[in-house]
Each structure stands twice: as C-alpha cells, then as structure tokens.
Scaffold this active site. Sequence first.
Site, PDB file in Angstrom:
ATOM      1  CG  HIS A   1      -0.353   0.292   2.509  1.00  0.00           C
ATOM      2  ND1 HIS A   1      -0.011  -0.697   3.404  1.00  0.00           N
ATOM      3  CD2 HIS A   1      -0.023   1.469   3.105  1.00  0.00           C
ATOM      4  CE1 HIS A   1       0.498  -0.142   4.485  1.00  0.00           C
ATOM      5  NE2 HIS A   1       0.506   1.163   4.334  1.00  0.00           N
TER       6      HIS A   1
ATOM      7  CG  ASP B   1     -12.101 -10.411  -0.479  1.00  0.00           C
ATOM      8  OD1 ASP B   1     -12.323 -10.399  -1.689  1.00  0.00           O
ATOM      9  OD2 ASP B   1     -12.176 -11.433   0.225  1.00  0.00           O
TER      10      ASP B   1
ATOM     11  CB  SER C   1       2.942   1.398   6.705  1.00  0.00           C
ATOM     12  OG  SER C   1       1.827   1.687   7.499  1.00  0.00           O
TER      13      SER C   1
END
Length: 387
Positions: free
Chosen positions: A179, A244, A320
């Site tokens: 991401h 998901d 992150s």
Amino acid sequence: MKPTSMKTCVTRSRFTMVGLPVLVFLWTIKGAFPAHSHWKPTWPSYRVPVVVPQLTVNLDKPQFDAEAKLEVVSPCGPSCHKSSPLPTYEEVKDYLSYETLYSNGSRTETEVGIYIITGGNTGGQSRSRRKRQIYGYDTRFSIFGKDFLLNYPFSTSVKLSTGCTGTLVAEKHVLTAAHCIHDGKSYVKGAKKLRVGFLRPRLKDGSKGANVSSSPDPHKMKFQWIRVKRTHVPKGWIKGNANDIGMDYDYALLELKKPHKRKFMKIGVSPTAKQLPGGRIHFSGYDNDRPGNLVYRFCDVRDETYDLLYQQCDAQPGASGSGVYVRMWKRQNNKWERKIIGIFSGHQWVDTNGSPQDFNVAVRITPLKYAQICYWITGNYQHCRDG
C-alpha cells in the site's frame, strides 16, 4: 536463471502440481513444531514450495494518480479472516501472480505456477477513531547516534520517498508494504520516481567528504537517496481490498538501481506465534510523529491467522512497511540469526460482539510468499529451498 516458459523453468519429473488441501497440509504441518532444543528457540524447517513465472505480458503504463496512504485500515479482524473460505489452487496462483513496475513507467504482469518438489532436498469503511495507535503507555524507543543507527539490525531500516519504511533484504532489494506504492487500484503519485533513503552522518562544515568516518557530526544524520529500478506487487493486493483477501498480500519488493553496501536481514518463513521467542516480535520504522527518528518497538503477538499476525505494538503511520523480525537459533549454522518473518501493514479496528477493539497487523511470510519473494530476489528457485 529466469525462466520464461515451463519447459525452461521446471522438469516435470521433479515437480508435481498439487491441489490446495495437500498444499495446506504441507505448509501448516511441516515445521509446525521445532525440534527439541531445550532452552533455545529454534528456527523450524519447512518444505518450501516452488513459485515460478509461466507467462509475462506487457500492460499499459499506469496513471500514478492515487494519493499515498501511510496505513491500511480494515474492520475485518481475526475472526473475520479465520471464517473466510480457503482459496482454491487457481485462486492462490492468481493472487501470487504479480505486476512489475519499471523506472521508465512501463509495467508487466506475470502469471506463476506453484509446484511441490517431489524429489531432492526438503527443506468497508473504517470507523472513526483516534489517530494515535498507542496502547496504554508509549513503549517506542527512538534510536539516536550513529553508533546505533548505522549498526545492524537498525541499519537495515530505510525510508521510502512515499513516506513509508522498508527493510534491506538483499544487496539491492528492499521489502515493504504494497500500500506504500499502490492503493489496490492504482499506483501512488510518488511511485513513478520512487526512491529509498539511507540515514548517513551529516558532514561538518568545510569537510571534503572524502573520509566520511573521520568527519561526521555524530549528533546529525541525513538521508542519502537511491532510485528504485523496478517494483514487484502481488496481484492478491491489486485484486483484493482490506476487507477481503487484499490485506493478506500487502507486501512489495523494490529493486534498487545500485547496491546499498550495507548488511541486510534475510527473510524467513514465519513460525507460529507460540514458537516465537517469548511470543514477541520486533520492528523499527520511521513513524511520522517523530520526524527524522528511527523508532524501535517490540510487543507480544495477540492473535494470528495463516496470513496475518495481530499485535498491539505502538506504532504511527510511516512505520508501515517495516520488516517484522525475530532472533532464533539456526541449527544448521549453529548460531543465532535474525530473520524478517513479516511486514508491518497498519491498523485494524475490529467490532467484537459490539465491543470495539484495536489491532495493528503484520503480514506473515508464509512458505508460498517466501518462495515468491525469494525468487524475486534471486531469480532462481533452487536458492529458495530453505525458509
């Protein structure tokens, strides 16, 4: 060796394509319990499958129009992921297929095959919440001084120009979160000219810079940047979303244009939480609430799924992409060894029977992901047999 077809990359007598139930059995049972080492937490041995490219096609150039987000927020927690149906063999192949982005803006998509060697060695919208991801007292440690910052393992942490963190895992490769460069639909704006920053001592005024070790100011550091040559992102991230299967594939590998000349940390297959020394994990990153500081932390793993580790390590956006590591005994080499076993992804806000709960999540390096990432690094599946 970088095979382009199955004739050139595998010998059918040595490989067997297997269905998912057999794969799951092999991945989860083999190495599930370490050999008795009495007092030493020992790296388990795994039967690592083979993930090799089958077909590569050219894609249109991306638009680079997504805004960079330094974290992924998902309301799907441990029970949600555990209740999800197991993917089929074809779905797993699809998720492990990948896009490659090159520095000139071109990109390709590569389909993969998954094999088990039968001979040879075995080896929704997020809930509004507070911005701070701190649990109780802040247990993070800022790392100061070149004697720490330039020494292993802290020296393996690098900063991405998109604002995230990465970890050196080979002479020219950096592991990070997907991401940080792709939002699941499009590449972020900064991915077109992506750079990786290395902390270096800042030279004193008037120094020539010829002998860096004799003239740096020990209290001041700066970033030296290296451009990224190409980037690999699994299709599981691009096709999925945080609610998901996408969260399971939030990782990417960056290849630098030149070697970084630092000691790096190897990747390894993630042991189960109960096999981790003290049940703890460690990682260092460039949290955005402490600009210019490398921040180290460790904490207990609270829960896990096959693909994710749930913990409450204090963290902020910017961390992150940090490599999650542990130190365990390597029986084959008769020594202690640190390995990256996961990639810190971000925060999850979970409703448990109407009671909200916070988690930070890391993507586990499973045997399949290990095989894939290792192949990205080496280009040779034979070098990826020992997880």
